[in-house]
Motif scaffolding. Structure first.
Motif, PDB file in Angstrom:
ATOM      1  N   THR A  80       7.454  11.993  -6.147  1.00 53.25           N
ATOM      2  CA  THR A  80       6.540  10.984  -6.668  1.00 53.25           C
ATOM      3  C   THR A  80       6.636   9.702  -5.850  1.00 53.25           C
ATOM      4  OG1 THR A  80       6.698  11.951  -8.873  1.00 53.25           O
ATOM      5  CG2 THR A  80       5.888   9.698  -8.750  1.00 53.25           C
ATOM      6  N   VAL A  81       7.843   9.355  -5.424  1.00 53.49           N
ATOM      7  CA  VAL A  81       8.012   8.192  -4.543  1.00 53.49           C
ATOM      8  C   VAL A  81       7.257   8.415  -3.234  1.00 53.49           C
ATOM      9  CG1 VAL A  81       9.704   6.895  -3.162  1.00 53.49           C
ATOM     10  CG2 VAL A  81      10.185   7.433  -5.564  1.00 53.49           C
ATOM     11  N   SER A  82       7.348   9.623  -2.682  1.00 56.76           N
ATOM     12  CA  SER A  82       6.612   9.940  -1.455  1.00 56.76           C
ATOM     13  C   SER A  82       5.108   9.764  -1.661  1.00 56.76           C
ATOM     14  CB  SER A  82       6.888  11.377  -1.010  1.00 56.76           C
ATOM     15  OG  SER A  82       8.214  11.528  -0.614  1.00 56.76           O
ATOM     16  N   TYR A  88      -0.105   3.979  -0.928  1.00 56.69           N
ATOM     17  CA  TYR A  88      -0.138   2.604  -0.437  1.00 56.69           C
ATOM     18  C   TYR A  88      -0.546   2.543   1.034  1.00 56.69           C
ATOM     19  CZ  TYR A  88       1.238  -2.147   0.607  1.00 56.69           C
ATOM     20  OH  TYR A  88       1.234  -3.465   1.010  1.00 56.69           O
ATOM     21  N   THR A  89       0.006   3.454   1.836  1.00 55.18           N
ATOM     22  CA  THR A  89      -0.267   3.391   3.269  1.00 55.18           C
ATOM     23  C   THR A  89      -1.628   3.971   3.646  1.00 55.18           C
ATOM     24  OG1 THR A  89       0.889   5.490   3.657  1.00 55.18           O
ATOM     25  CG2 THR A  89       2.173   3.468   3.899  1.00 55.18           C
ATOM     26  N   MET A  90      -2.156   4.879   2.839  1.00 55.43           N
ATOM     27  CA  MET A  90      -3.424   5.529   3.175  1.00 55.43           C
ATOM     28  C   MET A  90      -4.632   4.879   2.504  1.00 55.43           C
ATOM     29  SD  MET A  90      -2.327   7.765   5.237  1.00 55.43           S
ATOM     30  CE  MET A  90      -3.460   9.072   5.519  1.00 55.43           C
ATOM     31  N   GLY A  91      -4.401   4.063   1.501  1.00 54.05           N
ATOM     32  CA  GLY A  91      -5.516   3.449   0.789  1.00 54.05           C
ATOM     33  C   GLY A  91      -5.347   1.949   0.700  1.00 54.05           C
ATOM     34  N   ASN A  92      -6.216   1.337  -0.089  1.00 52.02           N
ATOM     35  CA  ASN A  92      -6.093  -0.103  -0.292  1.00 52.02           C
ATOM     36  C   ASN A  92      -5.197  -0.380  -1.502  1.00 52.02           C
ATOM     37  OD1 ASN A  92      -7.697   0.183  -2.641  1.00 52.02           O
ATOM     38  ND2 ASN A  92      -9.558  -0.028  -1.424  1.00 52.02           N
ATOM     39  N   LYS A  93      -4.956  -1.645  -1.782  1.00 53.41           N
ATOM     40  CA  LYS A  93      -4.043  -1.999  -2.862  1.00 53.41           C
ATOM     41  C   LYS A  93      -4.553  -1.537  -4.227  1.00 53.41           C
ATOM     42  CE  LYS A  93      -1.814  -5.839  -0.599  1.00 53.41           C
ATOM     43  NZ  LYS A  93      -1.410  -7.219  -0.643  1.00 53.41           N
ATOM     44  N   ARG A  94      -5.857  -1.614  -4.436  1.00 55.50           N
ATOM     45  CA  ARG A  94      -6.409  -1.174  -5.715  1.00 55.50           C
ATOM     46  C   ARG A  94      -6.176   0.327  -5.914  1.00 55.50           C
ATOM     47  NH1 ARG A  94     -12.333  -1.887  -8.501  1.00 55.50           N
ATOM     48  NH2 ARG A  94     -11.960  -0.252 -10.003  1.00 55.50           N
ATOM     49  N   PHE A  95      -6.448   1.112  -4.877  1.00 51.14           N
ATOM     50  CA  PHE A  95      -6.214   2.551  -4.941  1.00 51.14           C
ATOM     51  C   PHE A  95      -4.745   2.832  -5.236  1.00 51.14           C
ATOM     52  CE2 PHE A  95      -4.878   6.435  -2.695  1.00 51.14           C
ATOM     53  CZ  PHE A  95      -5.611   7.373  -3.396  1.00 51.14           C
ATOM     54  N   ALA A  96      -3.864   2.165  -4.510  1.00 50.38           N
ATOM     55  CA  ALA A  96      -2.429   2.374  -4.709  1.00 50.38           C
ATOM     56  C   ALA A  96      -2.023   2.025  -6.139  1.00 50.38           C
ATOM     57  CB  ALA A  96      -1.628   1.546  -3.708  1.00 50.38           C
ATOM     58  N   GLY A  97      -2.536   0.933  -6.659  1.00 50.76           N
ATOM     59  CA  GLY A  97      -2.205   0.537  -8.031  1.00 50.76           C
ATOM     60  C   GLY A  97      -2.627   1.567  -9.056  1.00 50.76           C
ATOM     61  N   VAL A  99      -3.133   4.799  -8.487  1.00 50.59           N
ATOM     62  CA  VAL A  99      -2.301   5.990  -8.298  1.00 50.59           C
ATOM     63  C   VAL A  99      -0.913   5.750  -8.870  1.00 50.59           C
ATOM     64  CG1 VAL A  99      -1.190   7.462  -6.549  1.00 50.59           C
ATOM     65  CG2 VAL A  99      -3.597   6.849  -6.317  1.00 50.59           C
ATOM     66  N   TRP A 100      -0.351   4.578  -8.599  1.00 52.17           N
ATOM     67  CA  TRP A 100       0.984   4.277  -9.095  1.00 52.17           C
ATOM     68  C   TRP A 100       1.046   4.328 -10.612  1.00 52.17           C
ATOM     69  CZ3 TRP A 100       2.676  -0.489  -5.694  1.00 52.17           C
ATOM     70  CH2 TRP A 100       2.873  -0.055  -4.383  1.00 52.17           C
ATOM     71  N   LEU A 101       0.011   3.862 -11.273  1.00 56.39           N
ATOM     72  CA  LEU A 101      -0.009   3.925 -12.734  1.00 56.39           C
ATOM     73  C   LEU A 101       0.083   5.379 -13.205  1.00 56.39           C
ATOM     74  CD1 LEU A 101      -0.274   2.652 -15.526  1.00 56.39           C
ATOM     75  CD2 LEU A 101      -2.768   2.736 -15.227  1.00 56.39           C
ATOM     76  N   GLY A 102      -0.719   6.244 -12.620  1.00 52.61           N
ATOM     77  CA  GLY A 102      -0.674   7.658 -12.983  1.00 52.61           C
ATOM     78  C   GLY A 102       0.672   8.287 -12.689  1.00 52.61           C
TER      79      GLY A 102
END
Length: 121
Positions: A80-82, A88-97, A99-102
């Protein structure tokens, strides 16, 4: 393309085999902590192979089914950390946020379920 890729199947089989050998060796030298360590390290790349390795050790009696849970959860956590790093590295901050929530909810459910079973046992 195809629904089945022989090369990928061979890579998965080799990965699982290698993880079984490493997990068994670490189990012999470090005990259950060694299995957990190998599963956590392997989880950065593939949590399914680590889970299969832990389950195989349990099915052969090298560890108990109860002892196999923590290595599986460790592999899930590092995997999950990976995924979080990739988001984060493949998308923008909104996308990462998003995904991180899920991913956080997934880990909360997995570890929370384990904790609930521990309190009921």
């Amino acid at each position: 393309g195809r629904a089945f890729d022989f090369r990928i199947a061979l890579i998965l089989a080799a990965t699982i085999s290698l993880l079984l050998v490493v997990a068994a060796a670490l189990n012999e030298s470090l005990g259950r902590r060694g299995v957990t360590l190998s599963a956590a390290i392997a989880g950065f790349a593939d949590s399914q192979s680590a889970a299969v390795s832990a389950a195989s050790l349990a099915s052969t009696g090298k560890i108990s089914a109860h002892e196999a849970v923590i290595p599986v959860l460790a592999a899930l956590t590092t995997n999950t950390v990976s995924k979080a790093v990739l988001a984060y590295t493949m998308g923008n901050k909104r996308f990462a946020g998003e995904v991180w929530l899920g991913l956080a909810l997934l880990l909360l459910a997995a570890w929370g379920g384990w904790a609930l079973v521990q309190t009921l046992a």
